[in-house]
Write a protein that holds these residues in place. Structure first.
Motif, PDB file in Angstrom:
ATOM      1  N   MET A   1      -4.135  -7.658   4.697  1.00 11.78           N
ATOM      2  CA  MET A   1      -4.927  -6.756   4.510  1.00 11.78           C
ATOM      3  C   MET A   1      -5.510  -6.726   2.965  1.00 11.78           C
ATOM      4  O   MET A   1      -4.738  -6.725   2.056  1.00 11.78           O
ATOM      5  N   LYS A   3      -7.695  -4.479   1.308  1.00 11.20           N
ATOM      6  CA  LYS A   3      -7.666  -3.044   0.741  1.00 11.20           C
ATOM      7  C   LYS A   3      -7.539  -2.230   1.570  1.00 11.20           C
ATOM      8  O   LYS A   3      -7.753  -2.271   2.756  1.00 11.20           O
ATOM      9  N   ALA A   4      -6.792  -0.974   1.335  1.00  8.54           N
ATOM     10  CA  ALA A   4      -6.623   0.000   2.134  1.00  8.54           C
ATOM     11  C   ALA A   4      -7.232   1.381   1.374  1.00  8.54           C
ATOM     12  O   ALA A   4      -6.906   1.407   0.217  1.00  8.54           O
ATOM     13  N   THR A   5      -7.418   2.443   2.243  1.00 11.40           N
ATOM     14  CA  THR A   5      -7.504   3.746   1.657  1.00 11.40           C
ATOM     15  C   THR A   5      -6.149   4.693   1.996  1.00 11.40           C
ATOM     16  O   THR A   5      -6.262   4.624   3.470  1.00 11.40           O
ATOM     17  N   LEU A  22       2.837  -0.129   0.959  1.00  9.50           N
ATOM     18  CA  LEU A  22       1.724  -0.882   0.635  1.00  9.50           C
ATOM     19  C   LEU A  22       1.785  -1.582  -0.785  1.00  9.50           C
ATOM     20  O   LEU A  22       1.462  -2.551  -0.885  1.00  9.50           O
ATOM     21  N   VAL A  27      -0.821  -4.627  -1.247  1.00  8.70           N
ATOM     22  CA  VAL A  27      -1.955  -4.110  -0.786  1.00  8.70           C
ATOM     23  C   VAL A  27      -2.660  -3.204  -2.107  1.00  8.70           C
ATOM     24  O   VAL A  27      -2.082  -2.501  -2.269  1.00  8.70           O
ATOM     25  N   SER A  29      -4.915  -0.211  -3.056  1.00  3.94           N
ATOM     26  CA  SER A  29      -4.973   0.818  -2.247  1.00  3.94           C
ATOM     27  C   SER A  29      -6.100   1.663  -3.138  1.00  3.94           C
ATOM     28  O   SER A  29      -5.748   1.910  -4.373  1.00  3.94           O
ATOM     29  N   ALA A  98      -7.938   0.958   7.013  1.00 10.18           N
ATOM     30  CA  ALA A  98      -7.974  -0.218   6.725  1.00 10.18           C
ATOM     31  C   ALA A  98      -8.889  -0.991   7.627  1.00 10.18           C
ATOM     32  O   ALA A  98      -9.039  -1.512   8.727  1.00 10.18           O
ATOM     33  N   LEU A 114      -0.697  -2.375   9.938  1.00  8.24           N
ATOM     34  CA  LEU A 114      -2.062  -2.986   9.206  1.00  8.24           C
ATOM     35  C   LEU A 114      -2.047  -4.168   8.495  1.00  8.24           C
ATOM     36  O   LEU A 114      -2.990  -4.652   8.220  1.00  8.24           O
ATOM     37  N   VAL A 115      -0.742  -4.331   8.029  1.00  6.42           N
ATOM     38  CA  VAL A 115      -0.658  -5.287   6.941  1.00  6.42           C
ATOM     39  C   VAL A 115      -0.077  -6.784   7.547  1.00  6.42           C
ATOM     40  O   VAL A 115       0.118  -6.891   8.892  1.00  6.42           O
TER      41      VAL A 115
END
Length: 115
Positions: A1, A3-5, A22, A27, A29, A98, A114-115
């Motif tokens: 992944m 980038k994540a929020t 994360l 990751v 974020s 993501a 998600l990763v």
């Protein structure tokens, strides 16, 4: 992944642990403290769609405001979303988004999906 929020509450242990996972996975974020910067109606509706749940499933039903104002009410999905936008304390946390997917960090290890 890439980038994540993360919709984050730094006072919440599950939220802090999710953010730590994360970070450990490298990751990048975007951290949104949702109590200070609540999502808009449309943002929250999109997030709920990515979580693939009903809006009512995202409610923190142990909060005083829920018990005093909303417990036992039968509202539409859009009405529940409006309740959460107006009372962001009622939004379960943390939420990690993501791309086209999202997970609720309860337990924090859910973010590994998600990763």
């Amino acid at each position: 992944m890439a980038k994540a929020t993360i919709y984050h509450n730094p006072r919440c242990g599950k939220s802090r642990n999710t953010l730590k996972i994360l970070e450990e996975k490298g990751v990048e974020s975007n951290i949104i403290e949702y109590l200070k910067t609540p999502p808009s109606f449309e943002e929250l509706k999109t997030i709920i769609g990515k979580l693939n749940i009903k809006p009512e499933e995202l409610l923190r039903k142990g909060e005083t405001v829920y018990k005093e104002k909303y417990k036992g009410k039968n509202l539409s999905d859009d009405e529940w979303i409006k309740v959460m936008v107006d009372n962001p304390i009622l939004i379960e946390r943390p939420i990690v988004v993501a791309g086209s997917r999202a997970v609720l960090g309860r337990p924090p290890e859910n973010v590994l999906d998600l990763v």
